[in-house]
Design a protein around this motif. Structure first.
Motif, PDB file in Angstrom:
ATOM      1  N   VAL A  99      38.270  20.606  14.600  1.00 21.73           N
ATOM      2  CA  VAL A  99      37.235  21.092  13.696  1.00 21.73           C
ATOM      3  C   VAL A  99      37.693  20.896  12.254  1.00 21.73           C
ATOM      4  O   VAL A  99      38.805  21.291  11.896  1.00 21.73           O
ATOM      5  CB  VAL A  99      36.937  22.577  13.956  1.00 21.73           C
ATOM      6  CG1 VAL A  99      35.909  23.108  12.951  1.00 21.73           C
ATOM      7  CG2 VAL A  99      36.441  22.777  15.377  1.00 21.73           C
ATOM      8  N   GLY A 100      36.843  20.286  11.428  1.00 24.21           N
ATOM      9  CA  GLY A 100      37.186  20.124  10.025  1.00 24.21           C
ATOM     10  C   GLY A 100      36.287  19.132   9.323  1.00 24.21           C
ATOM     11  O   GLY A 100      35.698  18.253   9.957  1.00 24.21           O
ATOM     12  N   ARG A 101      36.173  19.289   8.012  1.00 26.33           N
ATOM     13  CA  ARG A 101      35.400  18.353   7.196  1.00 26.33           C
ATOM     14  C   ARG A 101      36.156  17.962   5.926  1.00 26.33           C
ATOM     15  O   ARG A 101      35.594  17.338   5.038  1.00 26.33           O
ATOM     16  CB  ARG A 101      34.056  18.984   6.811  1.00 26.33           C
ATOM     17  CG  ARG A 101      34.169  20.246   5.965  1.00 26.33           C
ATOM     18  CD  ARG A 101      32.809  20.810   5.647  1.00 26.33           C
ATOM     19  NE  ARG A 101      32.908  22.059   4.898  1.00 26.33           N
ATOM     20  CZ  ARG A 101      31.875  22.836   4.607  1.00 26.33           C
ATOM     21  NH1 ARG A 101      30.678  22.503   5.017  1.00 26.33           N
ATOM     22  NH2 ARG A 101      32.031  23.959   3.932  1.00 26.33           N
ATOM     23  N   SER A 102      37.410  18.349   5.836  1.00 30.64           N
ATOM     24  CA  SER A 102      38.217  18.033   4.658  1.00 30.64           C
ATOM     25  C   SER A 102      38.457  16.539   4.581  1.00 30.64           C
ATOM     26  O   SER A 102      38.426  15.822   5.588  1.00 30.64           O
ATOM     27  CB  SER A 102      39.550  18.787   4.707  1.00 30.64           C
ATOM     28  OG  SER A 102      40.280  18.427   5.864  1.00 30.64           O
ATOM     29  N   GLN A 103      38.716  16.058   3.381  1.00 31.54           N
ATOM     30  CA  GLN A 103      38.969  14.620   3.195  1.00 31.54           C
ATOM     31  C   GLN A 103      40.205  14.181   3.970  1.00 31.54           C
ATOM     32  O   GLN A 103      40.239  13.073   4.507  1.00 31.54           O
ATOM     33  CB  GLN A 103      39.150  14.320   1.706  1.00 31.54           C
ATOM     34  CG  GLN A 103      37.868  14.409   0.900  1.00 31.54           C
ATOM     35  CD  GLN A 103      38.056  13.958  -0.540  1.00 31.54           C
ATOM     36  OE1 GLN A 103      39.173  13.668  -0.954  1.00 31.54           O
ATOM     37  NE2 GLN A 103      36.969  13.918  -1.289  1.00 31.54           N
ATOM     38  N   ALA A 104      41.210  15.057   4.015  1.00 35.92           N
ATOM     39  CA  ALA A 104      42.439  14.710   4.735  1.00 35.92           C
ATOM     40  C   ALA A 104      42.164  14.432   6.206  1.00 35.92           C
ATOM     41  O   ALA A 104      42.715  13.489   6.791  1.00 35.92           O
ATOM     42  CB  ALA A 104      43.458  15.841   4.586  1.00 35.92           C
ATOM     43  N   LEU A 105      41.288  15.247   6.824  1.00 35.91           N
ATOM     44  CA  LEU A 105      40.954  15.033   8.235  1.00 35.91           C
ATOM     45  C   LEU A 105      39.999  13.862   8.414  1.00 35.91           C
ATOM     46  O   LEU A 105      40.091  13.118   9.397  1.00 35.91           O
ATOM     47  CB  LEU A 105      40.336  16.298   8.833  1.00 35.91           C
ATOM     48  CG  LEU A 105      41.293  17.423   9.221  1.00 35.91           C
ATOM     49  CD1 LEU A 105      40.550  18.494   9.994  1.00 35.91           C
ATOM     50  CD2 LEU A 105      42.456  16.903  10.058  1.00 35.91           C
ATOM     51  N   GLU A 106      39.064  13.701   7.498  1.00 39.26           N
ATOM     52  CA  GLU A 106      38.106  12.603   7.622  1.00 39.26           C
ATOM     53  C   GLU A 106      38.814  11.250   7.647  1.00 39.26           C
ATOM     54  O   GLU A 106      38.408  10.336   8.358  1.00 39.26           O
ATOM     55  CB  GLU A 106      37.090  12.655   6.477  1.00 39.26           C
ATOM     56  CG  GLU A 106      36.047  13.758   6.652  1.00 39.26           C
ATOM     57  CD  GLU A 106      35.031  13.765   5.526  1.00 39.26           C
ATOM     58  OE1 GLU A 106      35.162  12.930   4.610  1.00 39.26           O
ATOM     59  OE2 GLU A 106      34.122  14.604   5.563  1.00 39.26           O
ATOM     60  N   LYS A 107      39.878  11.113   6.856  1.00 37.85           N
ATOM     61  CA  LYS A 107      40.641   9.860   6.864  1.00 37.85           C
ATOM     62  C   LYS A 107      41.228   9.597   8.243  1.00 37.85           C
ATOM     63  O   LYS A 107      41.227   8.460   8.730  1.00 37.85           O
ATOM     64  CB  LYS A 107      41.760   9.934   5.817  1.00 37.85           C
ATOM     65  CG  LYS A 107      41.264   9.892   4.377  1.00 37.85           C
ATOM     66  CD  LYS A 107      42.449   9.991   3.412  1.00 37.85           C
ATOM     67  CE  LYS A 107      41.957   9.981   1.963  1.00 37.85           C
ATOM     68  NZ  LYS A 107      43.091  10.128   0.998  1.00 37.85           N
ATOM     69  N   ILE A 108      41.746  10.664   8.877  1.00 31.15           N
ATOM     70  CA  ILE A 108      42.318  10.521  10.223  1.00 31.15           C
ATOM     71  C   ILE A 108      41.225  10.230  11.244  1.00 31.15           C
ATOM     72  O   ILE A 108      41.392   9.378  12.123  1.00 31.15           O
ATOM     73  CB  ILE A 108      43.110  11.777  10.609  1.00 31.15           C
ATOM     74  CG1 ILE A 108      44.302  11.964   9.658  1.00 31.15           C
ATOM     75  CG2 ILE A 108      43.595  11.708  12.048  1.00 31.15           C
ATOM     76  CD1 ILE A 108      45.094  13.230   9.887  1.00 31.15           C
ATOM     77  N   PHE A 109      40.086  10.932  11.125  1.00 26.01           N
ATOM     78  CA  PHE A 109      38.982  10.716  12.061  1.00 26.01           C
ATOM     79  C   PHE A 109      38.515   9.263  12.040  1.00 26.01           C
ATOM     80  O   PHE A 109      38.126   8.714  13.078  1.00 26.01           O
ATOM     81  CB  PHE A 109      37.801  11.628  11.711  1.00 26.01           C
ATOM     82  CG  PHE A 109      38.041  13.089  11.978  1.00 26.01           C
ATOM     83  CD1 PHE A 109      39.117  13.513  12.744  1.00 26.01           C
ATOM     84  CD2 PHE A 109      37.199  14.056  11.454  1.00 26.01           C
ATOM     85  CE1 PHE A 109      39.342  14.849  12.996  1.00 26.01           C
ATOM     86  CE2 PHE A 109      37.412  15.396  11.701  1.00 26.01           C
ATOM     87  CZ  PHE A 109      38.490  15.800  12.474  1.00 26.01           C
ATOM     88  N   ARG A 110      38.536   8.646  10.860  1.00 25.84           N
ATOM     89  CA  ARG A 110      38.034   7.272  10.745  1.00 25.84           C
ATOM     90  C   ARG A 110      38.914   6.273  11.499  1.00 25.84           C
ATOM     91  O   ARG A 110      38.412   5.300  12.062  1.00 25.84           O
ATOM     92  CB  ARG A 110      37.934   6.869   9.265  1.00 25.84           C
ATOM     93  CG  ARG A 110      36.735   7.461   8.549  1.00 25.84           C
ATOM     94  CD  ARG A 110      36.450   6.689   7.261  1.00 25.84           C
ATOM     95  NE  ARG A 110      37.540   6.804   6.303  1.00 25.84           N
ATOM     96  CZ  ARG A 110      37.623   7.739   5.366  1.00 25.84           C
ATOM     97  NH1 ARG A 110      36.676   8.664   5.280  1.00 25.84           N
ATOM     98  NH2 ARG A 110      38.642   7.761   4.523  1.00 25.84           N
ATOM     99  N   ILE A 111      40.225   6.506  11.489  1.00 32.40           N
ATOM    100  CA  ILE A 111      41.117   5.526  12.124  1.00 32.40           C
ATOM    101  C   ILE A 111      41.522   5.916  13.546  1.00 32.40           C
ATOM    102  O   ILE A 111      42.083   5.100  14.274  1.00 32.40           O
ATOM    103  CB  ILE A 111      42.390   5.325  11.272  1.00 32.40           C
ATOM    104  CG1 ILE A 111      43.192   6.629  11.184  1.00 32.40           C
ATOM    105  CG2 ILE A 111      42.030   4.822   9.893  1.00 32.40           C
ATOM    106  CD1 ILE A 111      44.524   6.449  10.476  1.00 32.40           C
ATOM    107  N   LEU A 112      41.209   7.143  13.959  1.00 36.57           N
ATOM    108  CA  LEU A 112      41.639   7.599  15.281  1.00 36.57           C
ATOM    109  C   LEU A 112      41.089   6.750  16.427  1.00 36.57           C
ATOM    110  O   LEU A 112      41.821   6.434  17.371  1.00 36.57           O
ATOM    111  CB  LEU A 112      41.275   9.077  15.469  1.00 36.57           C
ATOM    112  CG  LEU A 112      42.189   9.900  16.371  1.00 36.57           C
ATOM    113  CD1 LEU A 112      43.610   9.879  15.840  1.00 36.57           C
ATOM    114  CD2 LEU A 112      41.694  11.342  16.457  1.00 36.57           C
TER     115      LEU A 112
END
Length: 444
Positions: A138-151
């Motif tokens: 769960v998250g919407r922070s930029q730090a997590l979004e970067k990870i979500f994009r490449i996961l």
């Protein structure tokens, strides 16, 4: 509102979209309309004459019956959200309204309850939350979004992956997400905590052993790598792995071969390795406690997970996520956290990260019976500082005196960090500087 004299009320009740049933004073069901049958999955013939709690098995049937409350206190209950268990065993969210039934003399003869299926509304809410959810993260922070994009791309590969991050940042959760998004998702996911097992036991847990390898080895025992064939092994706390096992793991990463304890021939396993640690492996390599060649083998793809204090915008989402889980598990309806409680949580450093937040909310959930979690429900170490007994009372003196003391306490509470004190007090840095300079002048 009136009905035509020739229109039976039963026809009216049967035509409405909401479920409706009535009970007598002994809680036997006396009427059960078509919508009630559709929502519960129980036929009218089966429901009639049964106790209402045997039919509904709701979250209120254990001492908090809505109709019973209406009978005792009078009045009505309107649009109360609860859960019922359908005939197939599934849980269904519904909204109920209840009231008592009276005869012509005003005597209570039973009760009536209507209920509406909230599945669609809950689904819409879930979809809104899923915008900020990736797998179970769960998250919407930029730090997590970067990870979500490449996961997804990392998951599609077979590359050994190293997850770095502080304790409690959710490394196993990310490892499971990588596995679930990968071509190996139908295979097993086998986690191993390398720091939780003694050195002598860890080797046999990872690689298994053969009969006769040691005194108590009466039969062959498969290791985690064998159990994870066609799947993924997650090696948590890899930085704590002893040097002897680092050599065996290095060989496996090179050619997918290993030797069980007491074995005489190598064994092949089709396993992807995901490793994780909260240690600085580069420093461990430098001081000789971790093999450099193994570090490079593990460090093919590296993800550094952000600590919770670096993603404060995710805190409200995580709070809602955990409270939703606790409500479902413990059959409660805690609505959220109060503004004061949220303020404290937003300003906490969270050295234990998401795991610490979960533990805090679970503790508060036990103490809070209903409504919103208040400050007094938080663990003691999060309670606001008590006034000093040997100094001036915080609410005595002039308004300027109170403001000055508040400034000093805020700076002390935040370990000398003035910007943090400003956020606590809701003032600018210049204002804080003026207040503190007055304190220093008075001391002179």
């Amino acid at each position: 509102m009136s009905f035509p004299a020739n229109l039976p009320l039963e026809d009216v009740f049967a035509s409405i979209a909401d479920g409706l049933f009535t009970v007598d004073t002994d809680w036997n069901i006396t009427y059960f309309n078509e919508a009630a049958q559709r929502i519960t999955g129980i036929g009218q013939t089966e429901a009639m004459g049964c106790k209402c709690w045997d039919v509904f098995r709701s979250s209120l049937c254990d001492g908090h019956c809505a109709i019973s409350q209406c009978m005792k206190a009078g009045g009505r209950i309107v649009n109360k959200s609860i859960f019922i268990v359908r005939s197939d065993g599934s849980t269904l969210p519904i909204s109920i309204s209840a009231s008592t039934l009276h005869d012509s003399d005003g005597q209570v003869i039973g009760g009536v309850e209507t209920f509406r299926d909230l599945t669609e509304i809950h689904s819409i809410r879930r979809q809104a939350k899923d915008i900020y959810r990736f797998e179970n993260i769960v998250g919407r922070s930029q730090a997590l979004e970067k990870i979500f994009r490449i996961l997804p791309r990392i998951s599609d590969s077979e590359a050994t992956t190293l997850l770095l991050g502080q304790s409690g940042t959710g490394k196993e959760l990310f490892a499971r997400a990588i596995h679930n998004l990968s071509p190996r998702k139908d295979g097993p996911f086998v986690p191993v905590n390398c720091g939780a097992l003694p050195d002598t036991l860890l080797e046999s847990e990872l690689f298994g052993y053969k009969k006769g390898a040691f005194t108590d080895a009466r039969t062959d025992k498969p290791g985690r790598f064998e159990l994870a064939n066609k799947g993924t092994v997650f090696l948590d706390e890899i930085g704590d792995m002893p040097g002897k096992l680092q050599v065996k793991l290095l060989r496996f990463l090179q050619d997918k071969m290993y030797e069980p304890l007491g074995g005489v021939s190598p064994v092949h396993a089709d396993v992807r390795v995901i490793a994780a640690t909260n240690r600085n492996l580069e420093q461990a390599v430098a001081d000789g406690s971790f093999r450099q060649d193994l570090y490079y083998r593990l460090n093919v793809v590296t993800l550094t997970l952000p600590p919770l204090k670096k993603r404060p915008e995710d805190l409200p989402l995580l709070i809602d996520h955990f409270l939703e889980e606790f409500n479902a598990m413990q059959d409660k309806s805690i609505q959220g956290v109060s503004e004061d409680t949220l303020h404290i949580l937003l300003h906490h450093e969270f050295p234990g990260n998401v795991r610490e937040l979960e533990n805090i909310l679970e503790y508060a959930f036990i103490l809070c019976r209903e409504g919103f979690i208040q400050v007094e429900h938080l663990p003691e170490y999060l309670q606001p500082d008590k006034p000093e007994t040997d100094g001036p009372h915080p609410l005595r003196g002039t308004m300027n005196d109170i403001k000055r003391r508040a400034a000093r306490y805020a700076v002390e509470r935040n370990h000398g960090k003035k910007m943090a004190a400003c956020r606590d007090l809701g003032i600018t840095k210049d204002t804080l500087r003026k207040m503190l300079s007055v304190i220093q002048k008075t001391k002179k």
